[in-house]
Design a protein around this motif. Sequence first.
Motif, PDB file in Angstrom:
ATOM      1  N   VAL A  96       0.874  -1.166   0.000  1.00  0.00           N
ATOM      2  CA  VAL A  96       0.000   0.000   0.000  1.00  0.00           C
ATOM      3  C   VAL A  96       0.909   1.214   0.000  1.00  0.00           C
ATOM      4  O   VAL A  96       1.931   1.227   0.670  1.00  0.00           O
ATOM      5  CB  VAL A  96      -0.937   0.047   1.243  1.00  0.00           C
ATOM      6  CG1 VAL A  96      -2.063  -0.940   1.082  1.00  0.00           C
ATOM      7  CG2 VAL A  96      -0.180  -0.221   2.522  1.00  0.00           C
ATOM      8  N   ALA A 105       3.982   0.443   2.524  1.00  0.00           N
ATOM      9  CA  ALA A 105       3.834  -0.567   3.576  1.00  0.00           C
ATOM     10  C   ALA A 105       3.455  -1.894   2.950  1.00  0.00           C
ATOM     11  O   ALA A 105       2.953  -1.948   1.830  1.00  0.00           O
ATOM     12  CB  ALA A 105       2.772  -0.124   4.583  1.00  0.00           C
ATOM     13  N   ASP A 106       3.704  -2.966   3.683  1.00  0.00           N
ATOM     14  CA  ASP A 106       3.374  -4.288   3.171  1.00  0.00           C
ATOM     15  C   ASP A 106       1.909  -4.604   3.354  1.00  0.00           C
ATOM     16  O   ASP A 106       1.240  -4.066   4.233  1.00  0.00           O
ATOM     17  CB  ASP A 106       4.193  -5.350   3.908  1.00  0.00           C
ATOM     18  CG  ASP A 106       5.627  -5.386   3.429  1.00  0.00           C
ATOM     19  OD1 ASP A 106       5.931  -4.702   2.445  1.00  0.00           O
ATOM     20  OD2 ASP A 106       6.427  -6.098   4.052  1.00  0.00           O
ATOM     21  N   LEU A 107       1.421  -5.500   2.513  1.00  0.00           N
ATOM     22  CA  LEU A 107       0.053  -5.981   2.595  1.00  0.00           C
ATOM     23  C   LEU A 107       0.120  -7.470   2.916  1.00  0.00           C
ATOM     24  O   LEU A 107       1.072  -8.148   2.558  1.00  0.00           O
ATOM     25  CB  LEU A 107      -0.628  -5.753   1.244  1.00  0.00           C
ATOM     26  CG  LEU A 107      -2.124  -5.913   1.175  1.00  0.00           C
ATOM     27  CD1 LEU A 107      -2.816  -4.897   2.053  1.00  0.00           C
ATOM     28  CD2 LEU A 107      -2.571  -5.735  -0.265  1.00  0.00           C
ATOM     29  N   VAL A 111      -3.417 -12.145   0.605  1.00  0.00           N
ATOM     30  CA  VAL A 111      -4.252 -11.434  -0.349  1.00  0.00           C
ATOM     31  C   VAL A 111      -3.806 -11.729  -1.779  1.00  0.00           C
ATOM     32  O   VAL A 111      -2.632 -11.877  -2.038  1.00  0.00           O
ATOM     33  CB  VAL A 111      -4.166  -9.911  -0.078  1.00  0.00           C
ATOM     34  CG1 VAL A 111      -4.869  -9.128  -1.166  1.00  0.00           C
ATOM     35  CG2 VAL A 111      -4.768  -9.590   1.273  1.00  0.00           C
ATOM     36  N   VAL A 133      -0.422  -2.700  -6.149  1.00  0.00           N
ATOM     37  CA  VAL A 133      -0.197  -1.517  -5.330  1.00  0.00           C
ATOM     38  C   VAL A 133      -1.514  -0.796  -5.070  1.00  0.00           C
ATOM     39  O   VAL A 133      -2.137  -0.269  -5.991  1.00  0.00           O
ATOM     40  CB  VAL A 133       0.805  -0.556  -5.990  1.00  0.00           C
ATOM     41  CG1 VAL A 133       1.019   0.656  -5.113  1.00  0.00           C
ATOM     42  CG2 VAL A 133       2.138  -1.255  -6.234  1.00  0.00           C
ATOM     43  N   PHE A 134      -1.907  -0.810  -3.827  1.00  0.00           N
ATOM     44  CA  PHE A 134      -3.058  -0.026  -3.414  1.00  0.00           C
ATOM     45  C   PHE A 134      -2.556   1.365  -3.096  1.00  0.00           C
ATOM     46  O   PHE A 134      -1.526   1.516  -2.461  1.00  0.00           O
ATOM     47  CB  PHE A 134      -3.686  -0.624  -2.161  1.00  0.00           C
ATOM     48  CG  PHE A 134      -4.293  -1.970  -2.406  1.00  0.00           C
ATOM     49  CD1 PHE A 134      -5.646  -2.094  -2.616  1.00  0.00           C
ATOM     50  CD2 PHE A 134      -3.501  -3.094  -2.468  1.00  0.00           C
ATOM     51  CE1 PHE A 134      -6.210  -3.339  -2.862  1.00  0.00           C
ATOM     52  CE2 PHE A 134      -4.054  -4.346  -2.716  1.00  0.00           C
ATOM     53  CZ  PHE A 134      -5.417  -4.460  -2.909  1.00  0.00           C
TER      54      PHE A 134
END
Lengths: 144, 144
Positions: A96, A105-107, A111, A133-134
């Motif tokens: 994200v 940051a990591d997701l 997911v 990538v959010f």
Amino acid sequence: MTRSPTRHPSLAQRLRARGWRMTPQRVAIVAALDDARAHTTAEQVHDAVLRGGHRVSLATVYNTLSALAAMGELREVHAGRRSAAFDYNVDPHHHVVCDVCGALADLDPGVARGLRLAASQSNGFEVHGVEVVFHGRCRACAAR
Amino acid sequence: MTRSPTRHPSLAQRLRARGWRMTPQRVAIVAALDDARAHTTAEQVHDAVLRGGHRVSLATVYNTLSALAAMGELREVHAGRRSAAFDYNVDPHHHVVCDVCGALADLDPGVARGLRLAASQSNGFEVHGVEVVFHGRCRACAAR
DNA sequence: CTGCTTGCAAACGGTTTGCATTATT
DNA sequence: AATAATGCAAACCGTTTGCAAGCAG
């Protein structure tokens, strides 16, 4: 204990094993990466190296990080329009990114599990990797 | 037939309705977009406009495409390290990009449906959008 | 007539490169 | 000694911007 003598746990050792000349510049860069163990840009690595009292050119940092990415020791992440980040974590995971401050940051790695297969069925495309990538605002930026 | 007089089906009409001054440059750019109805870079749009016999500066193309993206009439896609693409299709969907030739293609919109919710639960992150880019080699590049 | 829009050219920021020098193996 | 890596500075490429001139409304 039986341990294969060809296994090299540290990044520096793996590079040596690949025949890399371990110059002071590379030692300093690798130390900075080991120290951060996170997403870092070339500039951030360069700054860290300088702060550590070593003199390395930015060009060398770029060349070194690119080479590490090419050999799979780092993952290059292009999130949005900002500069590239080099991710110490090469395991499959997603990110994200904050539209305001650029924070990355990591997701959760769980997911998007079925996505890769779906993509490989798209137009005969041969999938090498996925960049998910959010973007939006991180908690800090959303608060102000 | 009953049709609301405030609905403007064409991009040019929507822009006029927003109070945009429809200069010959903008007319030409919009015509190129309507003609392509696909992912296009600023350079590609510029080339198309010039081929159509109009003289528009690249800076104006950039400014216009950015403005259209900002108002949601185009979607800006940053796939890999190459230049930005402006997508005529603003509906939620994802992409595959070829590492070799840079070709960009659409991915089935059904893919990745539950992702957005998952991301919104990550670190208190406020999600504005998702860019899912698979990379690898397109059929043509994989064949040679 | 007003002020938004354009074009130009220069600036920009991140990244890469050519080449002579230096240092590792 | 042979060869790979470095530093510098300049090039690069996509994109943005400042400002004077132009034109749509």
